[in-house]
Design an enzyme around this catalytic site. Sequence first.
Site, short mmCIF file in Angstrom:
data_model
loop_
_atom_site.label_atom_id
_atom_site.label_comp_id
_atom_site.label_asym_id
_atom_site.label_seq_id
_atom_site.Cartn_x
_atom_site.Cartn_y
_atom_site.Cartn_z
N HIS A 192 0.82 -1.22 0.00
CA HIS A 192 0.00 0.00 0.00
C HIS A 192 0.85 1.26 0.00
O HIS A 192 0.41 2.31 -0.44
CB HIS A 192 -1.01 -0.04 1.14
CG HIS A 192 -2.13 -0.98 0.83
ND1 HIS A 192 -2.13 -2.29 1.23
CD2 HIS A 192 -3.23 -0.82 0.06
CE1 HIS A 192 -3.20 -2.88 0.76
NE2 HIS A 192 -3.89 -2.02 0.04
N ARG A 299 -10.42 3.73 -1.40
CA ARG A 299 -9.85 3.02 -0.25
C ARG A 299 -10.07 3.86 1.01
O ARG A 299 -9.20 4.63 1.41
CB ARG A 299 -8.35 2.79 -0.46
CG ARG A 299 -8.00 1.80 -1.55
CD ARG A 299 -6.49 1.55 -1.57
NE ARG A 299 -6.12 0.42 -2.37
CZ ARG A 299 -5.74 0.46 -3.64
NH1 ARG A 299 -5.68 1.61 -4.27
NH2 ARG A 299 -5.42 -0.64 -4.28
N ARG A 335 -15.34 1.48 -0.98
CA ARG A 335 -15.01 0.21 -0.34
C ARG A 335 -14.97 0.43 1.16
O ARG A 335 -14.33 1.38 1.64
CB ARG A 335 -13.65 -0.29 -0.82
CG ARG A 335 -13.30 -1.62 -0.15
CD ARG A 335 -12.01 -2.17 -0.65
NE ARG A 335 -10.88 -1.40 -0.15
CZ ARG A 335 -9.61 -1.68 -0.45
NH1 ARG A 335 -9.35 -2.67 -1.29
NH2 ARG A 335 -8.63 -0.97 0.04
N GLU A 434 -10.93 -11.21 -4.12
CA GLU A 434 -9.48 -11.09 -3.97
C GLU A 434 -8.89 -12.26 -3.18
O GLU A 434 -7.72 -12.25 -2.83
CB GLU A 434 -9.09 -9.74 -3.37
CG GLU A 434 -9.88 -9.32 -2.16
CD GLU A 434 -9.51 -7.92 -1.67
OE1 GLU A 434 -8.55 -7.32 -2.15
OE2 GLU A 434 -10.23 -7.44 -0.77
N ASN A 457 -4.35 -7.34 -6.58
CA ASN A 457 -3.20 -7.18 -5.67
C ASN A 457 -3.20 -8.32 -4.65
O ASN A 457 -2.17 -8.95 -4.40
CB ASN A 457 -3.28 -5.85 -4.92
CG ASN A 457 -3.26 -4.68 -5.85
OD1 ASN A 457 -2.82 -4.79 -6.98
ND2 ASN A 457 -3.77 -3.54 -5.41
N ASP A 458 -4.37 -8.56 -4.08
CA ASP A 458 -4.45 -9.65 -3.11
C ASP A 458 -4.67 -10.99 -3.79
O ASP A 458 -4.13 -12.01 -3.35
CB ASP A 458 -5.58 -9.37 -2.11
CG ASP A 458 -5.13 -8.40 -1.04
OD1 ASP A 458 -4.04 -8.64 -0.48
OD2 ASP A 458 -5.82 -7.41 -0.78
N ARG A 468 2.83 -9.64 -1.03
CA ARG A 468 2.90 -8.50 -1.96
C ARG A 468 3.83 -7.40 -1.47
O ARG A 468 4.17 -6.49 -2.23
CB ARG A 468 1.49 -7.95 -2.23
CG ARG A 468 0.80 -7.43 -1.00
CD ARG A 468 -0.68 -7.18 -1.23
NE ARG A 468 -0.96 -5.82 -1.62
CZ ARG A 468 -2.18 -5.28 -1.62
NH1 ARG A 468 -3.23 -6.00 -1.29
NH2 ARG A 468 -2.36 -4.04 -1.98
N CYS A 505 -9.99 -3.84 -10.11
CA CYS A 505 -9.42 -2.61 -9.55
C CYS A 505 -8.03 -2.82 -8.93
O CYS A 505 -7.57 -2.00 -8.15
CB CYS A 505 -10.37 -1.99 -8.52
SG CYS A 505 -10.68 -3.06 -7.12
C1 PEP Z 1 -6.56 -5.48 -4.40
O1 PEP Z 1 -6.28 -6.29 -3.50
O2 PEP Z 1 -6.34 -5.70 -5.61
C2 PEP Z 1 -7.14 -4.18 -4.07
C3 PEP Z 1 -7.56 -3.36 -5.00
O3 PEP Z 1 -7.20 -3.84 -2.75
P1 PEP Z 1 -5.94 -3.33 -1.91
O4 PEP Z 1 -4.82 -3.08 -2.86
O5 PEP Z 1 -6.36 -2.09 -1.22
O6 PEP Z 1 -5.68 -4.47 -1.00
MG MG Z 2 -7.05 -6.00 -1.53
#
Ligand code: PEP
Ligand code: MG
Length: 586
Positions: A192, A299, A335, A434, A457-458, A468, A505
Amino acid sequence: MRTLRGIPVSPGFVIGRVFVIEDQETLRVQKKGIDPADVPAEVERFDFARKASISELDELHKSAADEMGKEAAKIFLFHIGVLNDPSVLNPIKSKITDDLVNAEYAISKTFTNIAKKFANHPDSTFQSKVDDLRDLAHRLLKELDTNQKVSIANLEEGTVIVSRDLTPSQTAGFDRTKVAAFVTALGGPTSHTAIVAGALNLPAVVGVKDILPAINDGERIIVDGEKGLVILDPDDETIEQYHQSQIRARQVSLSLHEYAKLPSITADGVPIQLMGNIEFPEEIEHIEQNGGSGVGLYRTEFLYLTRTSKPSEEDHYQAYAECVRLLDGKPLTIRTIDLGADKYTQEQEENPERNPYLGLRSIRYCLQNQEIFRTQLRAILRASAHGPIKVMFPLITNISEYRTGKYFVREEMEELDEQGIAYDPDIEIGMMVEVPAAALMAGSFAREVDFFSVGTNDLVQYTLAVDRTNERVASLYTPIHPAVLKLIRDIARAGRRNEIPVSCCGQSAADPAFAALLIGLGVRTISATGSSIPMLKKTIRGLTVSRCERIAKKAISFDSEAEAASYVRSRLRKLVPEVFDGRPVD
Ligand code: PEP
Ligand code: MG
């Protein structure tokens, strides 16, 4: 001149001066090299601070003994003892004398090391003293000439922050008029902290292993956020080359700007909705300038990360109402708070989990902290009276989490009804996909939810078992992996069959090659960092859906991620060379 390599996480080139934040877990001080001739004076500064601290502690001990009794006051004797202990004093002095560093840095480093040893000691008496050690170090630092401590609050323009690691909230708190880029020794591609860098348009390179021993404050540095290079003490020729790169990058961004105004539609006429991801309402302007058609991911946990106290319902409401106002009729997907993992509140930091990515994060945290969750839901509902808002729950893993979240929304609606407060009764409630379990069960979820948004991402980290945020395994973090693509294909299929929209996303959606795959897999809405939107539009306008489908089908059929990625990039390089030429090949 020396060049170090890391992971590029936010593009752009910066030529600036270093400001080191040493070990952000404990004490933030500036590391300064000193002249051998200044060693005696520096040792004296330390001694002066030590003696002043001891006399303060002596006073405190006396008054505490009167007010709280002798037993309770003993803690100050422990503090005084530490400040007289040679096993503490000697390392500080030898750091000043042998490593030629300033007293602040020597104190911070020594106390951090001792605190770590205490924290890991099997005897809990030692563990309970960690906070005392931090207190002591702060006391010493305060006693040193405060002018010598450069605060992060009074940096100079063009500063490049260099640190072992940074939290998302630290990054979000940077003064953008002063901080031009940052470099960290730790960190992964979709942490993040990296995401915030993108949101703030700050070039950033993470995972630069050897950066800290190699630099001192005030030194010149080049940060190349495209290639992930960090150049220390660059020569004139290299500086000139990077000046030219900066000029070229500005020209490319200007030339891409024409795309911001064009419709996002494939060459065979299929509209692809391009939206922006935000962490702060102020980013909406940037999304609009880049031609985004709304916000696909807000977020909201950053409301918690950028302040010390919990946001009230009014704080939430004001932020959401501001977004609605700025979007002026365009959709906003809010979210619900996704705290935990690398986004810790103060309270969570004090009670760390052993495995936070598999711990109490996101919707799990909300369902165990219902007051926080309900406060947010009420604010979202109130804001929904002013414009199109959707609610999205993160990290849904089983259907009961979604149902419980939805139940709370309904309960808050009833409360608002009783109080005669307006909201949108048809507000859509969707979920992020995710977690692999949710992706595999997408067919069941799709019968109940209003929409899906794939969080790559997750999804990538959980599918491939790659943290990550960890630079050591960053090369294994590969979104163009047949396993990930199969999951996305199944999510999109479930969405189609149940007639619910599916968007994506995650950060990888900002990569034109991945975006082409998403379209080929059936995704029709992409939400990404604002600055990536023009390039995505250019890609979309240069491709047909059937071409994307063929590429995705073939990519999924490979046995390895390396083959899949190389096939996808080489195909796209041929089809839309103007987008892919000059981009790194995996
Ligand atoms: C993701 O996990 O792809 C996502 C958009 O949420 P974050 O990056 O905030 O975990
Ligand atoms: Mg996520």
